[in-house]
Design an enzyme around this catalytic site. Structure first.
Site, short mmCIF file in Angstrom:
data_model
loop_
_atom_site.label_atom_id
_atom_site.label_comp_id
_atom_site.label_asym_id
_atom_site.label_seq_id
_atom_site.Cartn_x
_atom_site.Cartn_y
_atom_site.Cartn_z
CG ASP A 16 7.63 54.90 4.61
OD1 ASP A 16 7.23 55.90 5.23
OD2 ASP A 16 8.71 54.89 3.98
CG HIS A 33 0.01 59.70 10.76
ND1 HIS A 33 0.95 58.87 10.17
CD2 HIS A 33 0.67 60.83 11.09
CE1 HIS A 33 2.13 59.49 10.15
NE2 HIS A 33 1.99 60.68 10.70
CG LEU A 127 -3.26 37.72 13.01
CD1 LEU A 127 -2.29 37.13 11.99
CD2 LEU A 127 -3.95 38.96 12.41
C1 FPP Z 1 4.96 56.17 8.20
O1 FPP Z 1 4.43 57.21 7.43
C2 FPP Z 1 4.07 55.78 9.24
C3 FPP Z 1 4.30 55.95 10.60
C4 FPP Z 1 5.48 56.62 11.14
C5 FPP Z 1 3.39 55.49 11.61
C6 FPP Z 1 2.52 54.34 11.26
C7 FPP Z 1 1.20 54.63 11.80
C8 FPP Z 1 0.02 54.26 11.27
C9 FPP Z 1 -0.10 53.41 10.07
C10 FPP Z 1 -1.26 54.71 11.85
C11 FPP Z 1 -1.48 54.31 13.24
C12 FPP Z 1 -1.26 52.88 13.52
C13 FPP Z 1 -1.92 52.20 14.45
C14 FPP Z 1 -1.54 50.82 14.77
C15 FPP Z 1 -3.05 52.80 15.15
P1 FPP Z 1 5.29 58.54 7.33
O2 FPP Z 1 4.66 59.55 8.23
O3 FPP Z 1 6.73 58.26 7.59
O4 FPP Z 1 5.04 58.90 5.82
P2 FPP Z 1 6.03 59.73 4.88
O5 FPP Z 1 7.32 58.95 4.80
O6 FPP Z 1 5.29 59.78 3.59
O7 FPP Z 1 6.20 61.08 5.53
#
Ligand code: FPP
Length: 232
Positions: A16, A33, A127
C-alpha cells in the site's frame, strides 16, 4: 523445500502507499505504481535468497475495479510488462509463479501473459511467488462454499474449507505485512491469516526496500507464536 529455522514459511504483503509516495514527490499516481513494481522485483529476489517457501503479494483487489478506468488500464499494462520482463529473473532464481483471485475476469492480454508465465515457471522448485489479482477474500470464501455445496462431502471440516480456497495448495501465511501504516485487512486472506503475525510499517510500498523486509523478518523471529495455547 522448507524455510530456514525461525523464518516464516509464507509471507503475505498488502503493498500500500504507491499513490501517496508519488503525491509526496509531486509525481502522478502511476509513477508510484511503477516504483512499486520495481520494489516487487527487489522483495521477490530477497524472499528467494532467504529461502522462503511462499510470497503472496496483493497486486489488484476485487475492490480496485472502483478506481478510475485510466488507472486500472495502466495497472494492467504494468502487470503485463512485469510478467514479460521478469520471466528471465524468475527462471534464474528458480521461482514458480502462481496467482489467486477470479483470474478469468482479468483483461485477456494480461490473463494470457499471466498463464504463459505460470506455465513457463511451473517446474521451478524454489520460492512460490503468488500474485493476488482480482482477489477478494469474501469472494474466495463464497466460491469455496459454492464448490462444496455442488459436491458435498460426508462431513464439512476446517480442512474442507481450506481445501476449497484458491490457496488450497499453499501453507497459511505466518506473517502478514502491510505498508503505509493503515490498520486494515482490506479483504485479504481472511481465513488464511487466522494465526498469522501482523507487521505494519509506516513506509510506503515503493520505499519498502530489502533492508525493511529484513527488519520485518527480524521482528517476526522475535515474536512468540502460541496459537491460542499458553507458554510452555
Ligand atoms: C496500493 O497503492 C497499490 C496497489 C493498488 C497496487 C499494487 C501494485 C503494485 C505494487 C505495482 C504493480 C505490481 C505488480 C505485481 C506488477 P495505492 O494506489 O492504494 O496507494 P495510496 O493508498 O497511497 O493511494
Amino acid at each position: 523445500m522448507s524455510s530456514k529455522p525461525g523464518f516464516p514459511r509464507h509471507v503475505a504483503i498488502i503493498m500500500d502507499g504507491n499513490g501517496r509516495w508519488a503525491q509526496a514527490k509531486g509525481l502522478p499516481r502511476f509513477a508510484g505504481h511503477q516504483a512499486g513494481a520495481k520494489m516487487v522485483r527487489e522483495i521477490v529476489e530477497c524472499a528467494a535468497e532467504l529461502g522462503l517457501e511462499v510470497l503472496t503479494l496483493y497486486a489488484f483487489s476485487h475492490e480496485n475495479w472502483k478506481r478510475p478506468k485510466k488507472e486500472i488500464s495502466l495497472l494492467m499494462s504494468l502487470l503485463e510488462y512485469f510478467l514479460e520482463a521478469e520471466l528471465k529473473n524468475l527462471l534464474e532464481n528458480d521461482i514458480r509463479l502462481q496467482a489467486i483471485g477470479r483470474l478469468e475476469a482479468l483483461p485477456p492480454k494480461a490473463l494470457s501473459k499471466l498463464r504463459k508465465t505460470i506455465q513457463a515457471t511451473r517446474h521451478n522448485k524454489g520460492l512460490v511467488l503468488n500474485l493476488a489479482l482480482n482477489y477478494g477474500s469474501r469472494q474466495e470464501i463464497l466460491d469455496a462454499v459454492k464448490r462444496i455445496v455442488a459436491d458435498p462431502p460426508h462431513e464439512i471440516t476446517e480442512a474442507t474449507i481450506s481445501g476449497n480456497l484458491y490457496t488450497r495448495e499453499l501453507p497459511d501465511p505466518d506473517l502478514l505485512i502491510r505498508t503505509s501504516g493503515e490498520m486494515r485487512l482490506s479483504n485479504f486472506l481472511l481465513w488464511q491469516i487466522s494465526y498469522a503475525e501482523i507487521y505494519i510499517t509506516e513506509k510506503f510500498w515503493p520505499d519498502f526496500k530489502k533492508a525493511e523486509f529484513l527488519k520485518a523478518m527480524d521482528v517476526y523471529k522475535k515474536r512468540e507464536r502460541r496459537f491460542g495455547a499458553v507458554k510452555a
